[in-house]
Design a protein around this motif. Structure first.
Motif, PDB file in Angstrom:
ATOM      1  N   MET A   1       0.570  -0.689  -0.230  1.00  0.00           N
ATOM      2  CA  MET A   1       0.263  -0.021   0.211  1.00  0.00           C
ATOM      3  C   MET A   1       0.202   0.538   0.246  1.00  0.00           C
ATOM      4  O   MET A   1       0.409   2.070   0.467  1.00  0.00           O
ATOM      5  N   SER A   2       2.020   0.771   0.217  1.00  0.00           N
ATOM      6  CA  SER A   2       3.072   2.237  -0.053  1.00  0.00           C
ATOM      7  C   SER A   2       3.240   2.974  -1.255  1.00  0.00           C
ATOM      8  O   SER A   2       2.697   3.028  -2.441  1.00  0.00           O
ATOM      9  N   VAL A   3       2.581   4.440  -0.719  1.00  0.00           N
ATOM     10  CA  VAL A   3       2.325   5.770  -1.825  1.00  0.00           C
ATOM     11  C   VAL A   3       4.098   6.172  -1.871  1.00  0.00           C
ATOM     12  O   VAL A   3       4.076   6.896  -0.629  1.00  0.00           O
ATOM     13  N   GLU A   4       4.355   5.721  -2.502  1.00  0.00           N
ATOM     14  CA  GLU A   4       5.987   5.734  -2.372  1.00  0.00           C
ATOM     15  C   GLU A   4       6.774   6.632  -3.652  1.00  0.00           C
ATOM     16  O   GLU A   4       6.716   5.947  -4.686  1.00  0.00           O
ATOM     17  N   PRO A   5       6.407   8.119  -3.271  1.00  0.00           N
ATOM     18  CA  PRO A   5       7.023   8.592  -4.508  1.00  0.00           C
ATOM     19  C   PRO A   5       8.474   8.807  -4.331  1.00  0.00           C
ATOM     20  O   PRO A   5       9.158   8.630  -3.519  1.00  0.00           O
ATOM     21  N   ALA A   6       9.272   8.456  -6.221  1.00  0.00           N
ATOM     22  CA  ALA A   6      10.930   8.236  -5.698  1.00  0.00           C
ATOM     23  C   ALA A   6      10.996   8.888  -6.819  1.00  0.00           C
ATOM     24  O   ALA A   6      11.702   8.855  -7.603  1.00  0.00           O
ATOM     25  N   VAL A   7      11.613  10.378  -6.814  1.00  0.00           N
ATOM     26  CA  VAL A   7      12.299  10.747  -7.459  1.00  0.00           C
ATOM     27  C   VAL A   7      13.631  11.215  -6.899  1.00  0.00           C
ATOM     28  O   VAL A   7      14.168   9.994  -4.878  1.00  0.00           O
ATOM     29  N   VAL A 389      -4.648   4.764   8.710  1.00  0.00           N
ATOM     30  CA  VAL A 389      -3.022   4.788   8.839  1.00  0.00           C
ATOM     31  C   VAL A 389      -2.137   4.712   7.319  1.00  0.00           C
ATOM     32  O   VAL A 389      -1.569   5.617   7.651  1.00  0.00           O
ATOM     33  N   LEU A 390      -2.193   3.857   7.021  1.00  0.00           N
ATOM     34  CA  LEU A 390      -1.875   3.557   5.311  1.00  0.00           C
ATOM     35  C   LEU A 390      -1.446   4.842   4.135  1.00  0.00           C
ATOM     36  O   LEU A 390      -0.454   4.983   4.527  1.00  0.00           O
ATOM     37  N   ILE A 391      -2.600   5.491   4.320  1.00  0.00           N
ATOM     38  CA  ILE A 391      -2.940   6.618   3.808  1.00  0.00           C
ATOM     39  C   ILE A 391      -2.585   7.744   3.993  1.00  0.00           C
ATOM     40  O   ILE A 391      -1.934   8.433   3.102  1.00  0.00           O
ATOM     41  N   VAL A 392      -2.628   7.941   5.502  1.00  0.00           N
ATOM     42  CA  VAL A 392      -1.856   9.354   5.566  1.00  0.00           C
ATOM     43  C   VAL A 392      -0.439   9.256   5.871  1.00  0.00           C
ATOM     44  O   VAL A 392      -0.085   9.639   5.204  1.00  0.00           O
ATOM     45  N   LEU A 393       0.059   8.229   5.826  1.00  0.00           N
ATOM     46  CA  LEU A 393       1.449   7.723   6.300  1.00  0.00           C
ATOM     47  C   LEU A 393       2.278   8.004   4.336  1.00  0.00           C
ATOM     48  O   LEU A 393       2.839   8.403   4.577  1.00  0.00           O
ATOM     49  N   GLY A 394       1.527   7.598   3.712  1.00  0.00           N
ATOM     50  CA  GLY A 394       2.136   7.758   2.320  1.00  0.00           C
ATOM     51  C   GLY A 394       1.548   8.889   1.986  1.00  0.00           C
ATOM     52  O   GLY A 394       2.664   9.550   0.998  1.00  0.00           O
ATOM     53  N   TYR A 395       0.706   9.706   1.945  1.00  0.00           N
ATOM     54  CA  TYR A 395       0.522  11.595   1.962  1.00  0.00           C
ATOM     55  C   TYR A 395       1.716  11.830   2.772  1.00  0.00           C
ATOM     56  O   TYR A 395       2.066  12.971   2.468  1.00  0.00           O
ATOM     57  N   ARG A 396       1.704  11.543   2.754  1.00  0.00           N
ATOM     58  CA  ARG A 396       2.738  12.154   4.587  1.00  0.00           C
ATOM     59  C   ARG A 396       4.463  11.796   3.898  1.00  0.00           C
ATOM     60  O   ARG A 396       5.505  12.976   3.611  1.00  0.00           O
ATOM     61  N   MET A 397       4.911  10.694   3.400  1.00  0.00           N
ATOM     62  CA  MET A 397       5.802  10.532   2.141  1.00  0.00           C
ATOM     63  C   MET A 397       5.935  11.607   1.107  1.00  0.00           C
ATOM     64  O   MET A 397       7.149  12.078   0.445  1.00  0.00           O
ATOM     65  N   GLY A 402       9.096  15.915  -0.625  1.00  0.00           N
ATOM     66  CA  GLY A 402       9.251  17.792  -1.495  1.00  0.00           C
ATOM     67  C   GLY A 402       9.951  18.467  -0.363  1.00  0.00           C
ATOM     68  O   GLY A 402      10.028  20.259   0.216  1.00  0.00           O
ATOM     69  N   ARG A 403      10.678  17.816   0.962  1.00  0.00           N
ATOM     70  CA  ARG A 403      11.772  18.624   1.976  1.00  0.00           C
ATOM     71  C   ARG A 403      10.512  19.907   2.100  1.00  0.00           C
ATOM     72  O   ARG A 403      10.886  20.165   3.415  1.00  0.00           O
ATOM     73  N   GLY A 404       9.318  19.201   3.496  1.00  0.00           N
ATOM     74  CA  GLY A 404       8.324  19.858   3.765  1.00  0.00           C
ATOM     75  C   GLY A 404       8.033  21.371   2.991  1.00  0.00           C
ATOM     76  O   GLY A 404       7.088  21.557   3.676  1.00  0.00           O
ATOM     77  N   SER A 405       8.035  21.747   1.804  1.00  0.00           N
ATOM     78  CA  SER A 405       7.374  22.705   1.368  1.00  0.00           C
ATOM     79  C   SER A 405       6.950  21.976   0.534  1.00  0.00           C
ATOM     80  O   SER A 405       5.875  23.138  -0.397  1.00  0.00           O
ATOM     81  N   SER A 406       6.886  21.260  -0.425  1.00  0.00           N
ATOM     82  CA  SER A 406       6.079  20.858  -1.777  1.00  0.00           C
ATOM     83  C   SER A 406       5.692  19.078  -1.657  1.00  0.00           C
ATOM     84  O   SER A 406       6.845  18.211  -1.187  1.00  0.00           O
ATOM     85  N   PHE A 407       4.863  18.981  -2.375  1.00  0.00           N
ATOM     86  CA  PHE A 407       5.099  17.271  -2.793  1.00  0.00           C
ATOM     87  C   PHE A 407       5.526  16.816  -3.522  1.00  0.00           C
ATOM     88  O   PHE A 407       6.317  17.707  -4.408  1.00  0.00           O
ATOM     89  N   GLY A 408       6.025  16.110  -3.738  1.00  0.00           N
ATOM     90  CA  GLY A 408       6.539  14.998  -4.535  1.00  0.00           C
ATOM     91  C   GLY A 408       6.421  14.741  -5.857  1.00  0.00           C
ATOM     92  O   GLY A 408       5.544  14.912  -6.337  1.00  0.00           O
ATOM     93  N   ARG A 409       7.319  14.126  -6.521  1.00  0.00           N
ATOM     94  CA  ARG A 409       7.110  13.776  -8.152  1.00  0.00           C
ATOM     95  C   ARG A 409       7.742  12.288  -8.010  1.00  0.00           C
ATOM     96  O   ARG A 409       8.018  11.838  -7.054  1.00  0.00           O
ATOM     97  N   PRO A 410       6.848  11.850  -8.578  1.00  0.00           N
ATOM     98  CA  PRO A 410       6.798   9.979  -9.117  1.00  0.00           C
ATOM     99  C   PRO A 410       7.657  10.207  -9.936  1.00  0.00           C
ATOM    100  O   PRO A 410       9.331  10.753  -9.942  1.00  0.00           O
ATOM    101  N   LEU A 411       8.499   8.524 -10.652  1.00  0.00           N
ATOM    102  CA  LEU A 411       9.395   8.370 -11.250  1.00  0.00           C
ATOM    103  C   LEU A 411       9.370   9.385 -12.288  1.00  0.00           C
ATOM    104  O   LEU A 411       8.301   8.978 -12.848  1.00  0.00           O
ATOM    105  N   PRO A 412      10.382   9.283 -12.863  1.00  0.00           N
ATOM    106  CA  PRO A 412      10.775   9.816 -14.093  1.00  0.00           C
ATOM    107  C   PRO A 412      10.381   8.532 -14.966  1.00  0.00           C
ATOM    108  O   PRO A 412      10.152   7.782 -15.113  1.00  0.00           O
ATOM    109  N   ARG A 413       9.411   9.046 -16.327  1.00  0.00           N
ATOM    110  CA  ARG A 413       8.633   8.558 -16.920  1.00  0.00           C
ATOM    111  C   ARG A 413       9.618   6.993 -18.598  1.00  0.00           C
ATOM    112  O   ARG A 413      10.808   7.745 -18.224  1.00  0.00           O
TER     113      ARG A 413
END
Length: 471
Positions: A1-7, A389-397, A402-413
Motif C-alpha cells: 500500500m505504499s504511496v512511495e514517491p521516488a524522485v 493509517v497507511l493512506i495518511v503515512l503515504g501522503y506524508r511521505m 518535497g522536504r516539507g515545502s511541496s509535494f514530491g514527484r513520481p519516478l521519471p517516465r
C-alpha cells in the motif's frame, strides 16, 4: 500500500539507482520502477476513494453493536415462561399495523428476543425495504416498528451507514466509488508488498530511522501486516459490485457454481391466494395449515432458529422457511411446504451448495462482519483503521519527499523501455485480461497511461528530460 514517491535523489539511499543485478533478479530490477510508478499513481489518485471506503467501513464495523444499543427497546423484552403461537403474534402485529401485507415472519430466535413481522407495501416505506413490527413473544404486545433493509435485518442506523459505505447515498452512480476502491485496493496492497520485500532487510527497519525513511518503514510494516486482510476486503467487495460483480456472477453461472434456491411451486394448488394479507394472520381462502403447523413442519426438517417464514406469493406457491443465521456455523437450509397439505415439496441444504457458492456466502458475511460476530467486527475495524493509517503515512511521505515545502514527484517516465520483452508482453496481457473483467481497474489504468504518455510527449517536445538515467 505504499504511496512511495521516488524522485531519484543521492541523499535518499533507497531511491538511488543501482546497477541491474545478474541472474533472475534482473527482471525485477527492470520491473521495480514500473511497479513503483503504478503504486504512486494508485496511492495519490485512488487513495481518496480508499480513504472514504475505509472510514465508512470503520463506521459499519461498529454499527452492529450500536444497533443493539439504540434499538434495545424493540429488540429485547423480559424473558417469559412460554411463547405464544406465532399466528397470535402475527395477529397482534396486524392489529397494530394493518397497512401493507405480511412478507415474512422471523420468530423470536432466543430467550428475550422479539419476533419480527415484516410488512411490505407500507406507505412511506421504501419499496425495497419493509416495516418490521416487533412483538413480545410472551405477551403479544407490540414493542415498536422500524424500517428494515436486507437479509441481515438492518435497522435504520445500520441501513444508513451501509448506504454511506456502499454508494455514499448517491444511488447507482455512487456505487462506482466503492467498486473503484475495491478494484484498486488489491493492486496498491500487492504493489506495496512487492516493493517492501524487494528492499534490502536493513532498509525495512523502523528502529533508528528518521524522517521520510522512518515514515516509509512504518508505512511498510503496517502494510505487510494488513496485506492479507486488504486482499480479502478487495476480493469480497468486488463479488457484489456492479461490473466486476457481474463478471463473477457470469463465471459462476458458466461453471455451474450458482447458489441454489428452494422452489416455492406446488402441484396441489388450492385457494389460498391471500395468505397473511391485510385481512389478518391467515386471511386464507380454503385450506391452509397455518403458520404454526408450517413452523412445526420446518422444525421436523431440522431447521433450527433463527428462521424466516415467507408466505405463499400466490395460489400456486408454497410457504418457504429458511434459516437466516449468517454467523459461524452458518445456518442456510431452506424448505418449501405446501400450505394445503403440509407436505415438504423441496429442500435445499447449505451443505449441498457448490463450493464457490459457499465461498461467496462466507466471504460476503465476513466482509460485512457477521460471520464471526464481535471478533469479526473487531478485525474489520482494525483493518479499516490500518488502511486509514497507511493512506495518511503515504501522503506524508509524498510531502516529505518535497522536504516539507511541496509535494514530491513520481519516478521519471520511460521506465517501461528497460523491461525485457519476455517480461513486458506477458505482463501487458495479464493487465489487459484483468482490465476487461474488472473495468474500474482497467479504465482508470488506461487513463493514467494515456495522460502519462501525453505529458511525456509534451515534456519531450519542450526538451525536458523525462526518462530515467541509465543504471
Amino acid at each position: 500500500m505504499s504511496v512511495e514517491p521516488a524522485v531519484l535523489d543521492p541523499h535518499d539511499e533507497q531511491d538511488t539507482p543501482r546497477p541491474d543485478p545478474p541472474g533472475g533478479r534482473a527482471g525485477w530490477a527492470s520491473l521495480r520502477p514500473l511497479v513503483l510508478r503504478l503504486h504512486f499513481y494508485a496511492g495519490v489518485l485512488i487513495a481518496p476513494f480508499l480513504l472514504v471506503a475505509a472510514a465508512t467501513g470503520l463506521l459499519y464495523a461498529g454499527s452492529y453493536q450500536a444497533e443493539r444499543i439504540v434499538y434495545a427497546d424493540e429488540l429485547r423484552v423480559p424473558a417469559g415462561k412460554g411463547e405464544l403461537p406465532v399466528s397470535r403474534q402475527v395477529a397482534a402485529a396486524r392489529e397494530a399495523h394493518p397497512e401493507g401485507t405480511v412478507s415474512a415472519v422471523r420468530p423470536s430466535p432466543e430467550d428475550g428476543a422479539t419476533t419480527r413481522v415484516l410488512l411490505s407495501g407500507v406507505p412511506g416505506v421504501d419499496a425495497d425495504h419493509t416495516l418490521a413490527v416487533f412483538v413480545d413473544p410472551y405477551t403479544g404486545e407490540v414493542a415498536g416498528a422500524l424500517e428494515q433493509y436486507g437479509s441481515t435485518g438492518a435497522l435504520p442506523l445500520r441501513t444508513w451507514i451501509d448506504g454511506l459505505h456502499r454508494d455514499l447515498h448517491l444511488g447507482q452512480t455512487g456505487r462506482l466509488y466503492s467498486e473503484l476502491a475495491a478494484s484498486w485496493l488489491w493492486v496498491t496492497a500487492g504493489g506495496g508488498l512487492v516493493l517492501w520485500f524487494g528492499r534490502r532487510r536493513a532498509r525495512r527497519r523502523v528502529r533508528g530511522a528518521t524522517g521520510r525513511r522512518r515514515t516509509l518503514s512504518l508505512h511498510g510494516t503496517v502494510g505487510v501486516w494488513a496485506a492479507v486482510g486488504l486482499f480479502f476486503l478487495s476480493a469480497t467487495g468486488l463479488t457484489w459490485s456492479t461490473y466486476a460483480g457481474q463478471s463473477v456472477s457470469d463465471l459462476r453461472e458458466a461453471i455451474g457454481q450458482t447458489t441454489p434456491a428452494v422452489s416455492a411451486g406446488v402441484a396441489s394448488g388450492g385457494e389460498h391466494a391471500e395468505h397473511l394479507g391485510a385481512g389478518g394472520p391467515s386471511g386464507a381462502q380454503g385450506t391452509d395449515i397455518g403458520l404454526d403447523a408450517v413452523l412445526a413442519r420446518a422444525r421436523a426438517e431440522r431447521l433450527s432458529d433463527p428462521v424466516e417464514i415467507v408466505p405463499p406469493a400466490d395460489a400456486s406457491s408454497a410457504y418457504v422457511v429458511r434459516q437466516i443465521q449468517r454467523s459461524w456455523p452458518e445456518k442456510q437450509d431452506a424448505v418449501a411446504i405446501d400450505p394445503a397439505t403440509g407436505e415438504v415439496t423441496d429442500v435445499v441444504r447449505f451443505a449441498d451448495h457448490p463450493v464457490l457458492a459457499k465461498l461467496t456466502r462466507w466471504g460476503i458475511d465476513a466482509h460485512t462482519g457477521v460471520l464471526f460476530g464481535v471478533v469479526n467486527q473487531i478485525v474489520l475495524a482494525a483493518l479499516t483503521a490500518g488502511l486509514i493509517v497507511l493512506i495518511v503515512l503515504g501522503y506524508r511521505m509524498w510531502w516529505q519527499r518535497g522536504r516539507g515545502s511541496s509535494f514530491g514527484r513520481p519516478l521519471p517516465r520511460g521506465a517501461w523501455q528497460k523491461v525485457p520483452p519476455h517480461v513486458l508482453v506477458p505482463a501487458m496481457a495479464v493487465v489487459a485480461v484483468l482490465g476487461y473483467f474488472v473495468p474500474l481497474l482497467g479504465i482508470p489504468l488506461a487513463a493514467f497511461l494515456a495522460v502519462d504518455v501525453v505529458l511525456g510527449e509534451v515534456a519531450h517536445r519542450r526538451g525536458e528530460r523525462t526518462y530515467p538515467p541509465a543504471g
